[in-house]
Motif scaffolding. Structure first.
Motif, PDB file in Angstrom:
ATOM      1  N   THR A  32       0.836  -1.210   0.000  1.00 30.12           N
ATOM      2  CA  THR A  32       0.000   0.000   0.000  1.00 30.12           C
ATOM      3  C   THR A  32       0.864   1.252   0.000  1.00 30.12           C
ATOM      4  O   THR A  32       0.619   2.209  -0.748  1.00 30.12           O
ATOM      5  CB  THR A  32      -0.923  -0.001   1.221  1.00 30.12           C
ATOM      6  OG1 THR A  32      -1.724  -1.183   1.208  1.00 30.12           O
ATOM      7  CG2 THR A  32      -1.836   1.223   1.211  1.00 30.12           C
ATOM      8  N   ALA A  33       1.904   1.251   0.853  1.00 28.96           N
ATOM      9  CA  ALA A  33       2.805   2.392   0.911  1.00 28.96           C
ATOM     10  C   ALA A  33       3.507   2.610  -0.429  1.00 28.96           C
ATOM     11  O   ALA A  33       3.652   3.751  -0.890  1.00 28.96           O
ATOM     12  CB  ALA A  33       3.831   2.185   2.017  1.00 28.96           C
ATOM     13  N   PHE A  34       3.932   1.506  -1.070  1.00 34.12           N
ATOM     14  CA  PHE A  34       4.608   1.623  -2.363  1.00 34.12           C
ATOM     15  C   PHE A  34       3.699   2.275  -3.398  1.00 34.12           C
ATOM     16  O   PHE A  34       4.124   3.177  -4.131  1.00 34.12           O
ATOM     17  CB  PHE A  34       5.047   0.240  -2.839  1.00 34.12           C
ATOM     18  CG  PHE A  34       5.632   0.223  -4.218  1.00 34.12           C
ATOM     19  CD1 PHE A  34       6.895   0.744  -4.466  1.00 34.12           C
ATOM     20  CD2 PHE A  34       4.913  -0.302  -5.294  1.00 34.12           C
ATOM     21  CE1 PHE A  34       7.439   0.741  -5.748  1.00 34.12           C
ATOM     22  CE2 PHE A  34       5.441  -0.304  -6.565  1.00 34.12           C
ATOM     23  CZ  PHE A  34       6.712   0.213  -6.798  1.00 34.12           C
ATOM     24  N   LEU A  35       2.456   1.833  -3.456  1.00 29.86           N
ATOM     25  CA  LEU A  35       1.522   2.401  -4.432  1.00 29.86           C
ATOM     26  C   LEU A  35       1.281   3.890  -4.176  1.00 29.86           C
ATOM     27  O   LEU A  35       1.231   4.695  -5.114  1.00 29.86           O
ATOM     28  CB  LEU A  35       0.194   1.635  -4.390  1.00 29.86           C
ATOM     29  CG  LEU A  35       0.271   0.161  -4.810  1.00 29.86           C
ATOM     30  CD1 LEU A  35      -1.078  -0.524  -4.620  1.00 29.86           C
ATOM     31  CD2 LEU A  35       0.739   0.023  -6.256  1.00 29.86           C
ATOM     32  N   LEU A  36       1.145   4.261  -2.908  1.00 27.61           N
ATOM     33  CA  LEU A  36       0.934   5.671  -2.576  1.00 27.61           C
ATOM     34  C   LEU A  36       2.172   6.505  -2.908  1.00 27.61           C
ATOM     35  O   LEU A  36       2.062   7.617  -3.433  1.00 27.61           O
ATOM     36  CB  LEU A  36       0.588   5.809  -1.089  1.00 27.61           C
ATOM     37  CG  LEU A  36      -0.769   5.232  -0.668  1.00 27.61           C
ATOM     38  CD1 LEU A  36      -0.927   5.305   0.856  1.00 27.61           C
ATOM     39  CD2 LEU A  36      -1.913   5.986  -1.356  1.00 27.61           C
ATOM     40  N   ILE A  37       3.337   5.973  -2.590  1.00 21.14           N
ATOM     41  CA  ILE A  37       4.581   6.704  -2.863  1.00 21.14           C
ATOM     42  C   ILE A  37       4.763   6.915  -4.366  1.00 21.14           C
ATOM     43  O   ILE A  37       5.109   8.019  -4.816  1.00 21.14           O
ATOM     44  CB  ILE A  37       5.783   5.935  -2.279  1.00 21.14           C
ATOM     45  CG1 ILE A  37       5.750   5.984  -0.750  1.00 21.14           C
ATOM     46  CG2 ILE A  37       7.101   6.515  -2.793  1.00 21.14           C
ATOM     47  CD1 ILE A  37       6.720   5.024  -0.096  1.00 21.14           C
ATOM     48  N   GLU A  38       4.513   5.860  -5.141  1.00 18.50           N
ATOM     49  CA  GLU A  38       4.716   5.971  -6.596  1.00 18.50           C
ATOM     50  C   GLU A  38       3.722   6.932  -7.230  1.00 18.50           C
ATOM     51  O   GLU A  38       4.036   7.594  -8.228  1.00 18.50           O
ATOM     52  CB  GLU A  38       4.614   4.585  -7.240  1.00 18.50           C
ATOM     53  CG  GLU A  38       5.680   3.602  -6.762  1.00 18.50           C
ATOM     54  CD  GLU A  38       7.079   4.169  -6.854  1.00 18.50           C
ATOM     55  OE1 GLU A  38       7.613   4.270  -7.971  1.00 18.50           O
ATOM     56  OE2 GLU A  38       7.643   4.516  -5.799  1.00 18.50           O
ATOM     57  N   ARG A  39       2.530   7.022  -6.696  1.00 24.41           N
ATOM     58  CA  ARG A  39       1.529   7.955  -7.247  1.00 24.41           C
ATOM     59  C   ARG A  39       1.946   9.402  -7.032  1.00 24.41           C
ATOM     60  O   ARG A  39       1.643  10.275  -7.850  1.00 24.41           O
ATOM     61  CB  ARG A  39       0.171   7.713  -6.592  1.00 24.41           C
ATOM     62  CG  ARG A  39      -0.535   6.445  -7.072  1.00 24.41           C
ATOM     63  CD  ARG A  39      -1.909   6.320  -6.449  1.00 24.41           C
ATOM     64  NE  ARG A  39      -2.768   7.441  -6.828  1.00 24.41           N
ATOM     65  CZ  ARG A  39      -3.996   7.640  -6.351  1.00 24.41           C
ATOM     66  NH1 ARG A  39      -4.504   6.786  -5.478  1.00 24.41           N
ATOM     67  NH2 ARG A  39      -4.703   8.667  -6.747  1.00 24.41           N
ATOM     68  N   ARG A  40       2.667   9.670  -5.925  1.00 24.76           N
ATOM     69  CA  ARG A  40       2.986  11.056  -5.579  1.00 24.76           C
ATOM     70  C   ARG A  40       4.410  11.458  -5.924  1.00 24.76           C
ATOM     71  O   ARG A  40       4.734  12.655  -5.902  1.00 24.76           O
ATOM     72  CB  ARG A  40       2.762  11.252  -4.067  1.00 24.76           C
ATOM     73  CG  ARG A  40       1.316  11.005  -3.647  1.00 24.76           C
ATOM     74  CD  ARG A  40       1.172  11.071  -2.143  1.00 24.76           C
ATOM     75  NE  ARG A  40      -0.204  10.805  -1.722  1.00 24.76           N
ATOM     76  CZ  ARG A  40      -0.591  10.727  -0.455  1.00 24.76           C
ATOM     77  NH1 ARG A  40       0.293  10.879   0.519  1.00 24.76           N
ATOM     78  NH2 ARG A  40      -1.860  10.487  -0.168  1.00 24.76           N
ATOM     79  N   ALA A  41       5.279  10.487  -6.226  1.00 26.77           N
ATOM     80  CA  ALA A  41       6.686  10.790  -6.463  1.00 26.77           C
ATOM     81  C   ALA A  41       6.877  11.554  -7.769  1.00 26.77           C
ATOM     82  O   ALA A  41       6.233  11.248  -8.784  1.00 26.77           O
ATOM     83  CB  ALA A  41       7.505   9.497  -6.492  1.00 26.77           C
ATOM     84  N   ALA A  42       7.753  12.560  -7.729  1.00 29.93           N
ATOM     85  CA  ALA A  42       8.057  13.316  -8.948  1.00 29.93           C
ATOM     86  C   ALA A  42       8.829  12.460  -9.940  1.00 29.93           C
ATOM     87  O   ALA A  42       8.675  12.595 -11.159  1.00 29.93           O
ATOM     88  CB  ALA A  42       8.860  14.565  -8.583  1.00 29.93           C
ATOM     89  N   HIS A  43       9.689  11.574  -9.422  1.00 31.97           N
ATOM     90  CA  HIS A  43      10.473  10.673 -10.272  1.00 31.97           C
ATOM     91  C   HIS A  43      10.326   9.255  -9.724  1.00 31.97           C
ATOM     92  O   HIS A  43      11.229   8.738  -9.055  1.00 31.97           O
ATOM     93  CB  HIS A  43      11.946  11.098 -10.289  1.00 31.97           C
ATOM     94  CG  HIS A  43      12.167  12.494 -10.780  1.00 31.97           C
ATOM     95  ND1 HIS A  43      12.182  12.821 -12.116  1.00 31.97           N
ATOM     96  CD2 HIS A  43      12.356  13.659 -10.102  1.00 31.97           C
ATOM     97  CE1 HIS A  43      12.378  14.119 -12.253  1.00 31.97           C
ATOM     98  NE2 HIS A  43      12.492  14.650 -11.052  1.00 31.97           N
ATOM     99  N   PRO A  44       9.185   8.611 -10.010  1.00 26.65           N
ATOM    100  CA  PRO A  44       8.924   7.287  -9.415  1.00 26.65           C
ATOM    101  C   PRO A  44       9.810   6.196  -9.997  1.00 26.65           C
ATOM    102  O   PRO A  44      10.276   6.298 -11.140  1.00 26.65           O
ATOM    103  CB  PRO A  44       7.456   7.038  -9.770  1.00 26.65           C
ATOM    104  CG  PRO A  44       7.243   7.811 -11.043  1.00 26.65           C
ATOM    105  CD  PRO A  44       8.098   9.041 -10.901  1.00 26.65           C
TER     106      PRO A  44
END
Length: 506
Positions: free
Chosen positions: A241-253
């Motif tokens: 869940t954390a990974f999906l949230l981080i990738e959605r918001r990261a400028a450079h995922p």
């Protein structure tokens, strides 16, 4: 052309090919050495699974992050560092005094392998142009395919005549040559536009993948409701869940989740995961049957698995270019279906079955592997915009290794349950079927166990495992065909060129 000129020209190819050959060979070289490793270090079934899964899982978890890091700090630097780490960890594997040390060294070894794997294609892409680039990628692909063929045979030869530790120590001289060549011939490169490294995403993905495999391995042994298994499951869900949230918001995922809106991209990644699981993840358990039940030595066991690798290599080399010219769904979904049929052809084992019963199915499986292998990477690149090509290649390699890690865990669970069920239902049932099944899974036949019971139980359990692998491939083939099916082009859009839909072989 002089020797010096030839070395300057092809030195980068040799340097990269040596590293990739080592890291890919070490995925499969351990397969036929498992019984000897278990006996030598006193490892149980779970420990032997981690010798395989720790390596595959670390490769999967670290590929994306190390590829992104290499863009920033230098691809040659990361590749060379990977070679050094791989060599030192191989030494640690070869000298390991116990199972825990071996597993830890295997995980570190895979970290070095991931650094090499994540940078290999970019280094070749920079080192060669025009026709030389096509030759370089063709040789690199052939070396990658040869690694799968050589692994079990080399592992059997070394284990039988020099001992299991030699399968790791043999990497040292190869790594030294590769480091020298890399430093002398590989050009350095960086991406000046690379953004900030997505370290939180890398950590979250690693936790999610590791916890998921731990659940599968420990669930069968400790029970699905044990505190350790439930805790690992909670970590896996939270980390994913954390990974999906981080990738959605990261400028450079690390992984642009928007790419999964493209059915072709999702289909290629699914194919990569199912391909690795269904074609390769049951082989360690086949090797256990060949050695622990049929009494074949490591070398003979490795040769028994050779028809699959040889067929795959020949099909890929001879028909790869023609396969790449077909609609992508044909070699990918069709290849998975053939792999499934090859698995089904290996089923039907019983107490009287010998090693030859596997050969037709292994050869048919190799036919499917040879259809999928030369098309997969180019299909991943073609499924995304050009600027996301590197991310697509990294994601494909990640899903392939993750599929193999999960496959080893799942099929190991099926084998263990099949053994326990067969031991319980046999007229000569043992007093403690669970403990006996655990020992047999680790390649340790129990004293006093009737030969007929041993052969019947293991053949039945391996049959269940092969059936599960075959079913995985057939279901995967249907899903991949659905995702890769041709879609109508909107009337307002320009037609997509054929080359973009069915890429030529790289």
């Amino acid at each position: 052309m002089g020797t010096g000129t030839g070395m300057r020209k092809w030195g980068p190819l040799v340097a990269v090919s040596l590293g990739v050959f080592m890291l890919l060979t070490d995925v499969s070289i351990v397969i036929v050495a498992l019984p000897d490793i278990g006996a030598g270090l006193g490892m149980d079934f779970d420990g032997l699974q981690w010798v395989l899964d720790g390596y595959a899982l670390a490769l999967a978890a670290l590929l994306l992050g190390l590829g992104a890091a290499a863009d920033r700090v230098g691809r040659r630097r990361v590749y060379t560092a990977g070679l050094v780490v791989f060599a030192l960890a191989s030494l640690g594997c070869g000298l390991a005094p116990d199972g825990g040390t071996l597993v830890a060294a295997r995980i570190v070894q895979a970290g070095g392998g991931a650094a090499m794997f994540a940078t290999a294609m970019a280094l070749l892409n920079l080192a060669y142009q025009g026709r030389d680039k096509a030759v370089a990628f063709g040789v690199w692909g052939a070396v990658s395919g040869a690694a799968a063929a050589v692994g079990p045979v080399a592992g059997g030869l070394l284990t039988e005549y020099l001992g299991w530790r030699s399968i790791f120590l043999v990497n040292l001289p190869v790594a030294v040559v590769a480091v020298v060549l890399a430093r002398r011939t590989l050009p350095e490169s960086r991406d000046p536009g690379a953004g900030r490294l997505d370290l939180p995403g890398a950590v979250a993905f690693t936790l999610a993948a590791g916890a998921a495999v731990l659940v599968l391995i420990r669930g069968g042994a400790d029970g699905w409701t044990s505190p350790a298994v439930l805790g690992a499951a909670a970590v896996a869900v939270a980390a994913l869940t954390a990974f999906l949230l981080i990738e959605r918001r990261a400028a450079h995922p690390l992984l642009d989740l928007a790419l999964f809106r493209r059915p072709a991209f999702t289909g290629v990644l699914l194919c990569g995961a199912v391909y690795s699981a269904a074609a390769f993840s049951y082989l360690p358990y086949t090797s256990l049957w060949l050695q622990s039940v049929l009494g074949r030595g490591p070398m003979a066991a490795g040769l028994t698995l050779l028809p699959m690798s040889v067929t795959a290599f020949l099909v890929s080399a001879v028909a790869g270019r023609r396969l790449a010219g077909l609609p992508t769904a044909v070699p990918l979904a069709g290849g998975l279906a053939v792999i499934g049929l090859g698995g089904l052809l290996q089923t039907g084992l019983d107490a009287s079955s010998g090693w030859a019963a596997l050969l037709p199915g292994l050869a048919l499986t190799g036919l499917g592997v040879g259809a999928v292998s030369p098309v997969l990477a180019a299909a991943a690149m073609a499924a995304v915009p050009p600027e996301r090509g590197g991310m697509a290649g990294g994601a494909l390699n990640t899903f392939r290794q993750l599929g193999q890690a999960l496959g080893i865990a799942v099929f190991g669970l099926v084998l263990h349950r099949g053994l326990r069920s067969a031991l319980t239902g046999h007229p000569d049932a043992v007093a403690d079927p669970a403990a006996t099944a655990h020992a047999l899974s680790a390649g340790r036949p129990q004293p006093g166990l009737p030969e007929d019971l041993l052969r019947t139980a293991f053949a039945t359990a391996l049959d269940h495992t092969l059936l599960t692998a075959a079913t995985t491939a057939l279901v995967g083939a249907a899903l991949v065909a659905l995702l890769l099916r041709p879609r109508p082009v909107p009337a307002t859009a320009e037609p997509v060129p054929t080359a973009a839909r069915t890429p030529a072989r790289r």
